[in-house]
Design a protein around this motif. Sequence first.
Motif, short mmCIF file in Angstrom:
data_model
loop_
_atom_site.label_atom_id
_atom_site.label_comp_id
_atom_site.label_asym_id
_atom_site.label_seq_id
_atom_site.Cartn_x
_atom_site.Cartn_y
_atom_site.Cartn_z
N ASP A 48 0.86 -1.17 0.00
CA ASP A 48 0.00 0.00 0.00
C ASP A 48 0.90 1.22 0.00
OD1 ASP A 48 -2.08 1.83 0.25
OD2 ASP A 48 -2.21 1.61 2.43
N GLY A 49 0.77 2.04 -1.01
CA GLY A 49 1.62 3.22 -1.07
C GLY A 49 1.96 3.57 -2.50
N THR A 50 3.01 4.36 -2.65
CA THR A 50 3.37 4.88 -3.96
C THR A 50 4.85 4.70 -4.24
OG1 THR A 50 3.80 7.10 -3.08
CG2 THR A 50 1.56 6.63 -3.83
N THR A 51 5.19 4.86 -5.51
CA THR A 51 6.59 4.98 -5.91
C THR A 51 6.76 6.35 -6.56
OG1 THR A 51 8.43 3.84 -6.98
CG2 THR A 51 6.33 3.92 -8.19
N TRP A 52 7.94 6.66 -7.08
CA TRP A 52 8.23 8.04 -7.50
C TRP A 52 7.61 8.38 -8.85
CZ3 TRP A 52 9.74 11.79 -4.52
CH2 TRP A 52 10.19 12.98 -5.09
N ARG A 53 8.05 7.67 -9.89
CA ARG A 53 7.53 7.88 -11.24
C ARG A 53 7.44 6.54 -11.94
NH1 ARG A 53 11.74 11.75 -12.14
NH2 ARG A 53 12.58 10.19 -13.59
N GLU A 54 6.82 6.55 -13.09
CA GLU A 54 6.69 5.31 -13.86
C GLU A 54 8.05 4.77 -14.26
OE1 GLU A 54 3.80 3.56 -17.40
OE2 GLU A 54 4.07 5.73 -17.16
N ASP A 55 9.04 5.65 -14.41
CA ASP A 55 10.38 5.22 -14.81
C ASP A 55 11.42 5.41 -13.71
OD1 ASP A 55 10.44 7.95 -14.80
OD2 ASP A 55 11.47 8.16 -16.73
N GLN A 56 10.98 5.74 -12.50
CA GLN A 56 11.91 5.99 -11.41
C GLN A 56 11.36 5.41 -10.10
OE1 GLN A 56 15.15 7.55 -10.96
NE2 GLN A 56 14.73 6.48 -9.01
N PRO A 57 12.02 4.39 -9.55
CA PRO A 57 11.52 3.81 -8.30
C PRO A 57 11.92 4.63 -7.09
CG PRO A 57 13.49 2.66 -8.98
CD PRO A 57 13.19 3.67 -10.07
N ALA A 58 11.29 4.35 -5.98
CA ALA A 58 11.63 5.00 -4.72
C ALA A 58 11.36 4.04 -3.58
CB ALA A 58 10.82 6.27 -4.53
N LEU A 59 12.07 4.22 -2.49
CA LEU A 59 11.82 3.49 -1.25
C LEU A 59 11.43 4.49 -0.18
CD1 LEU A 59 14.68 0.83 -1.22
CD2 LEU A 59 12.22 0.38 -1.18
N LEU A 60 10.25 4.32 0.38
CA LEU A 60 9.79 5.19 1.45
C LEU A 60 10.38 4.71 2.77
CD1 LEU A 60 6.06 5.57 0.41
CD2 LEU A 60 7.71 7.42 0.58
N THR A 61 11.08 5.59 3.46
CA THR A 61 11.71 5.20 4.72
C THR A 61 11.03 5.84 5.93
OG1 THR A 61 13.32 7.01 4.58
CG2 THR A 61 13.93 4.90 3.58
N GLY A 62 10.00 6.63 5.71
CA GLY A 62 9.33 7.23 6.85
C GLY A 62 8.00 7.85 6.48
N PHE A 63 7.13 7.91 7.48
CA PHE A 63 5.82 8.55 7.35
C PHE A 63 5.63 9.48 8.54
CE2 PHE A 63 5.56 4.37 5.45
CZ PHE A 63 4.96 4.60 4.22
N ARG A 64 4.99 10.61 8.31
CA ARG A 64 4.67 11.48 9.43
C ARG A 64 3.46 10.93 10.19
NH1 ARG A 64 5.16 17.65 7.18
NH2 ARG A 64 3.62 16.90 5.68
N GLY A 65 3.40 11.25 11.47
CA GLY A 65 2.24 10.91 12.28
C GLY A 65 1.17 11.98 12.17
N LEU A 66 0.14 11.84 13.01
CA LEU A 66 -1.02 12.73 12.88
C LEU A 66 -1.73 12.88 14.21
CD1 LEU A 66 -3.07 14.24 10.94
CD2 LEU A 66 -4.29 12.06 10.84
N CYS A 67 -2.16 14.11 14.50
CA CYS A 67 -3.16 14.32 15.55
C CYS A 67 -4.16 15.34 15.02
CB CYS A 67 -2.54 14.77 16.86
SG CYS A 67 -1.78 16.41 16.85
N ALA A 68 -5.39 15.24 15.49
CA ALA A 68 -6.46 16.09 14.98
C ALA A 68 -7.34 16.53 16.15
CB ALA A 68 -7.30 15.33 13.94
N MET A 69 -7.87 17.72 16.02
CA MET A 69 -8.73 18.24 17.09
C MET A 69 -9.71 19.26 16.52
SD MET A 69 -5.59 20.30 18.77
CE MET A 69 -4.52 19.05 18.06
N GLN A 70 -10.77 19.49 17.28
CA GLN A 70 -11.75 20.52 16.93
C GLN A 70 -11.80 21.55 18.06
OE1 GLN A 70 -15.50 19.43 15.09
NE2 GLN A 70 -16.62 20.82 16.43
N ILE A 71 -11.77 22.82 17.69
CA ILE A 71 -11.87 23.92 18.64
C ILE A 71 -13.30 24.47 18.57
CG2 ILE A 71 -10.98 26.16 19.34
CD1 ILE A 71 -8.41 25.48 17.81
#
Length: 466
Positions: free
Chosen positions: A180-203
């Motif tokens: 599950d995820g993506t690569t860079w381009r159709e002719d250029q591979p990539a390896l994802l080494t990190g993902f940002r986390g998330l927090c959410a709130m309503q004021i």
Amino acid sequence: MAKWANFLAQHNERFLEELLDFLRLPSISSLSENATDVQRAAEWVAHRLQAAGIEEVAILPTAGHPVVYGEWLHAADKPTILIYGHFDTQPVDPVDLWTSPPFEPQVRQGRVYARGANDDKGNMILPILAAEALLKTEGTLPVNLKFFFEGEEEIGSPNLPPFIETHRQQLACDLIICADGTTWREDQPALLTGFRGLCAMQIDIQGPRMDLHSGIYGGTVQNPIHALVQLLDSLRSPEGKILVEGFYDQVRPPTQEDREGFAAIPFDEAEYRESLGVDTLFGETGYTTYERAWVRPTLEANGIWGGFQDEGVKTVLPQRAHAKITCRLVPDQTPDKIVALISDHIAKREPPGISTTIHAEPSGALPYLIPPNHPGNRAAHTVLSELYGREPYYTRLGGSLPICTLFLQQLGTYTVNFAFALEDENMHSPDEFFRLSSFTRGQHAYCKLLQQLSHQEGLQLPRGTC
């Protein structure tokens, strides 16, 4: 040509028809009316695993949508690989912006269009097809395999933590591969080494007891919308620096190696701006665009509302005002800590005449980081370099994939992202699609990856030490 490669070529049309069949299932996990469709998708995946030759296939219940599990464990003294993906999809609104109905897949100009084509059905079927090709031609697999496909990824996988904890022994492995995820381009591979986390709130801002006539009461009481804007403005400087005390205290800065690697990736600012329809880029000073998107935290207002919204004029001083904000987090920030810091910041600056309440969303996500030289990454690097004829970029993703940190916490095992979707394929949007070139290449890639992992040095390490 390898026997498995011939098998893939011979059955290419059948595999495509199976993908189209899979895409016809409206497995939208967020809508209760589609719960039976998510179940049908689980049944489809279970049947497909069995047809490929995978054993012990089962649809396992959670407190929400089910997961599908299967295994093949006959490769003595070889590593055990768990493959993860998801069969649920996002909703399809707005339907009128689709060229063809979202769950009536069409193949046009080398692309298959349908909801879920890119995220994640086109990706997650690839390792199943690869396993079938190897089993049908070689009679065996080069590694031990476990498959773990879920039906709640698009709603934050809320029921996976207790499920994984309960099934920890069943899911134990040396490495996890995320389909599950993506690569860079159709002719250029990539390896994802990190993902940002998330927090959410309503004021939520509460002002007077009721909406008030702005002529009679204007200038005598606090306006909740003005108070809310004042509070939101206090969160960031005009240059984009987050002003919440302590927000950056736990941020792990990018290493020199990280920055050099990102700088080596071509970046065309004019093209980037044009693709977004903006005249200029904006963000924290001292960092490149990639660094701001991948390794720096954010605080963003996602929505703001209150008072009169309809056509025309209504001279009202509103009773309430609201805003939704999210923060993308980087190592070593945690959602609970950031929510607490923002809550304290707002409490200290609350304007007179209103009361403020903050509701934190429970579906926070921790950031994830895998060492670039992890044995799993080295294996994927070898395969991608061979397939594409060029070495992959080492990148990160500004979005979140909570399952990676969850696996690391509960199984002590790192996850390597090995997927072939592209960011221009309208993920979560109308006219979502998946390139047929990626569909074909991904099958070959998984066959090669499983073979590479069978003899990858340093892969079989004690849990949590890799």
